[in-house]
Motif scaffolding. Structure first.
Motif, PDB file in Angstrom:
ATOM      1  N   PHE A  61       0.793  -1.217   0.000  1.00 28.58           N
ATOM      2  CA  PHE A  61       0.000   0.000   0.000  1.00 28.58           C
ATOM      3  C   PHE A  61       0.835   1.281   0.000  1.00 28.58           C
ATOM      4  N   GLY A  62       2.089   1.207   0.457  1.00 31.50           N
ATOM      5  CA  GLY A  62       2.919   2.410   0.481  1.00 31.50           C
ATOM      6  C   GLY A  62       3.068   3.084  -0.878  1.00 31.50           C
ATOM      7  N   PRO A  63       3.466   2.338  -1.934  1.00 36.07           N
ATOM      8  CA  PRO A  63       3.568   2.971  -3.258  1.00 36.07           C
ATOM      9  C   PRO A  63       2.237   3.518  -3.771  1.00 36.07           C
ATOM     10  N   MET A  64       1.138   2.873  -3.447  1.00 37.80           N
ATOM     11  CA  MET A  64      -0.171   3.358  -3.897  1.00 37.80           C
ATOM     12  C   MET A  64      -0.518   4.696  -3.238  1.00 37.80           C
ATOM     13  N   PHE A  65      -0.326   4.794  -1.916  1.00 34.68           N
ATOM     14  CA  PHE A  65      -0.600   6.045  -1.213  1.00 34.68           C
ATOM     15  C   PHE A  65       0.334   7.151  -1.700  1.00 34.68           C
ATOM     16  N   ALA A  66       1.628   6.824  -1.825  1.00 33.74           N
ATOM     17  CA  ALA A  66       2.607   7.828  -2.241  1.00 33.74           C
ATOM     18  C   ALA A  66       2.342   8.302  -3.664  1.00 33.74           C
ATOM     19  N   GLY A  67       1.914   7.389  -4.551  1.00 28.90           N
ATOM     20  CA  GLY A  67       1.622   7.779  -5.928  1.00 28.90           C
ATOM     21  C   GLY A  67       0.481   8.769  -6.019  1.00 28.90           C
ATOM     22  N   GLU A  68      -0.532   8.600  -5.197  1.00 22.23           N
ATOM     23  CA  GLU A  68      -1.662   9.532  -5.202  1.00 22.23           C
ATOM     24  C   GLU A  68      -1.242  10.902  -4.681  1.00 22.23           C
ATOM     25  N   ILE A  69      -0.424  10.929  -3.633  1.00 25.92           N
ATOM     26  CA  ILE A  69       0.085  12.209  -3.123  1.00 25.92           C
ATOM     27  C   ILE A  69       0.923  12.906  -4.181  1.00 25.92           C
ATOM     28  N   ARG A  70       1.778  12.148  -4.883  1.00 27.00           N
ATOM     29  CA  ARG A  70       2.630  12.738  -5.912  1.00 27.00           C
ATOM     30  C   ARG A  70       1.806  13.296  -7.061  1.00 27.00           C
ATOM     31  N   ARG A  71       0.781  12.572  -7.491  1.00 33.68           N
ATOM     32  CA  ARG A  71      -0.051  13.062  -8.598  1.00 33.68           C
ATOM     33  C   ARG A  71      -0.739  14.371  -8.244  1.00 33.68           C
ATOM     34  N   GLN A  72      -1.215  14.492  -7.030  1.00 32.40           N
ATOM     35  CA  GLN A  72      -1.877  15.730  -6.630  1.00 32.40           C
ATOM     36  C   GLN A  72      -0.900  16.894  -6.612  1.00 32.40           C
ATOM     37  N   ARG A  73       0.315  16.657  -6.118  1.00 33.18           N
ATOM     38  CA  ARG A  73       1.290  17.740  -6.065  1.00 33.18           C
ATOM     39  C   ARG A  73       1.782  18.113  -7.459  1.00 33.18           C
ATOM     40  N   VAL A  74       1.995  17.140  -8.322  1.00 27.98           N
ATOM     41  CA  VAL A  74       2.443  17.439  -9.686  1.00 27.98           C
ATOM     42  C   VAL A  74       1.411  18.297 -10.411  1.00 27.98           C
ATOM     43  N   ASN A  75       0.136  17.989 -10.245  1.00 24.27           N
ATOM     44  CA  ASN A  75      -0.912  18.776 -10.895  1.00 24.27           C
ATOM     45  C   ASN A  75      -0.927  20.217 -10.393  1.00 24.27           C
ATOM     46  N   ARG A  76      -0.601  20.416  -9.119  1.00 21.80           N
ATOM     47  CA  ARG A  76      -0.596  21.774  -8.575  1.00 21.80           C
ATOM     48  C   ARG A  76       0.626  22.554  -9.022  1.00 21.80           C
ATOM     49  N   MET A  77       1.787  21.890  -9.127  1.00 25.43           N
ATOM     50  CA  MET A  77       3.040  22.597  -9.342  1.00 25.43           C
ATOM     51  C   MET A  77       3.486  22.666 -10.787  1.00 25.43           C
ATOM     52  N   ARG A  78       2.872  21.907 -11.678  1.00 29.31           N
ATOM     53  CA  ARG A  78       3.354  21.878 -13.062  1.00 29.31           C
ATOM     54  C   ARG A  78       3.274  23.253 -13.726  1.00 29.31           C
ATOM     55  N   GLY A  79       2.279  24.037 -13.378  1.00 24.93           N
ATOM     56  CA  GLY A  79       2.147  25.361 -13.979  1.00 24.93           C
ATOM     57  C   GLY A  79       2.873  26.461 -13.231  1.00 24.93           C
ATOM     58  N   PHE A  80       3.631  26.112 -12.189  1.00 27.13           N
ATOM     59  CA  PHE A  80       4.354  27.114 -11.406  1.00 27.13           C
ATOM     60  C   PHE A  80       5.580  27.563 -12.195  1.00 27.13           C
ATOM     61  N   ARG A  81       5.683  28.843 -12.513  1.00 26.92           N
ATOM     62  CA  ARG A  81       6.721  29.316 -13.434  1.00 26.92           C
ATOM     63  C   ARG A  81       8.074  29.537 -12.743  1.00 26.92           C
ATOM     64  N   HIS A  82       8.075  30.065 -11.548  1.00 30.28           N
ATOM     65  CA  HIS A  82       9.341  30.370 -10.879  1.00 30.28           C
ATOM     66  C   HIS A  82       9.776  29.177 -10.034  1.00 30.28           C
ATOM     67  N   TRP A  83      10.004  28.065 -10.714  1.00 32.14           N
ATOM     68  CA  TRP A  83      10.339  26.813 -10.038  1.00 32.14           C
ATOM     69  C   TRP A  83      11.839  26.586 -10.129  1.00 32.14           C
ATOM     70  N   ARG A  84      12.503  26.449  -8.988  1.00 30.81           N
ATOM     71  CA  ARG A  84      13.942  26.215  -8.940  1.00 30.81           C
ATOM     72  C   ARG A  84      14.196  24.825  -8.367  1.00 30.81           C
ATOM     73  N   TRP A  85      15.011  24.037  -9.064  1.00 33.97           N
ATOM     74  CA  TRP A  85      15.334  22.692  -8.617  1.00 33.97           C
ATOM     75  C   TRP A  85      16.755  22.648  -8.085  1.00 33.97           C
TER      76      TRP A  85
END
Length: 238
Positions: A61-85
């Motif tokens: 269940f760990g990868p399943m829970f983590a995958g859902e959290i990651r998908r939600q964050r990716v959808n929020r941050m993909r359009g963020f323009r001033h993103w520094r890695w």
């Protein structure tokens, strides 16, 4: 007209309740506890399970829970323009052999990507950067250390102009290694690259979800954020 079928519950073949499974995964991945530590803490709460059950539940269940959290964050941050890695690699020992865990962290300290390789050359850096770009989109700037593999990989991709290096510029990702090191010591290291890759990804996403920056906010704000994170976790893991 037939009604659309509801997706099958991932907990349907387990006798334990989803609340217990959710608690087990949370305790083992989020906190620096061993399998037997989790077993003892649950026994104190009146829940009698074996440490091997803890291992099976987090693997399933760990990868399943983590995958859902990651998908939600990716959808929020993909359009963020001033993103520094910030990119960096760390040594991890597997059965006496050193491997490399590559990690990408953004300017807020959120862990974006984890990638395990046996080498620290251009090929490994290229695979890691491509994986991060494909999943999260393109950042404004990419900060790295002086490893030349990063520059060679970015030349191939065509984003060398985004690279930045500096003496203390990469402290953000260097400090982000500490929670994983604490977790690694509690687990008495790893034995396989596949298990290291799985746990690094799951641990990163749960750490992001419960990273509440308590040192930057007052107590009331921290309590509100913690309650919101726990409520969202219960929805994700339901």
């Amino acid at each position: 007209m037939s009604r659309p079928r509801k997706p099958a519950s991932p907990f349907r073949y387990f006798n334990s309740s989803p609340e217990v499974i959710r608690l087990v995964v949370l305790m083992y991945v989020r906190f620096p506890l061993s399998l037997r530590n989790v077993e003892d803490l649950l026994f104190e709460r009146g829940i009698d399970i074996c440490h091997e059950t803890v291992r099976m539940w987090w693997n399933r269940f760990g990868p399943m829970f983590a995958g859902e959290i990651r998908r939600q964050r990716v959808n929020r941050m993909r359009g963020f323009r001033h993103w520094r890695w910030h990119l960096d690699e760390m040594y991890v020992k597997l059965n006496g052999e050193m491997v490399y865990l590559w990690r990408a962290v953004d300017h807020e300290g959120e862990i974006l990507e984890s990638y395990v390789s046996k080498t620290r050359d251009k090929g490994a850096a290229l695979a890691f950067i491509k994986k991060a770009l494909k999943r999260h989109g393109s950042p404004e700037r990419i900060t790295t250390d002086g490893l030349r593999s990063y520059g060679a990989a970015m030349d191939d991709i065509g984003c060398r102009e985004k690279q930045e290096t500096g003496r203390w510029a990469n402290n953000r990702v260097e400090n982000s290694h500490l929670p994983f090191r604490r977790r690694e010591r509690a687990m008495h290291r790893f034995r396989r690259m596949s298990s290291l890759q799985k746990f690094a990804s799951v641990h990163a996403n749960l750490h992001n979800h419960f990273s509440l920056e308590r040192h930057l906010v007052d107590r009331q704000t921290f309590k509100e954020r913690r309650s919101a994170a726990l409520a969202e976790w219960q929805i994700v893991a339901s």
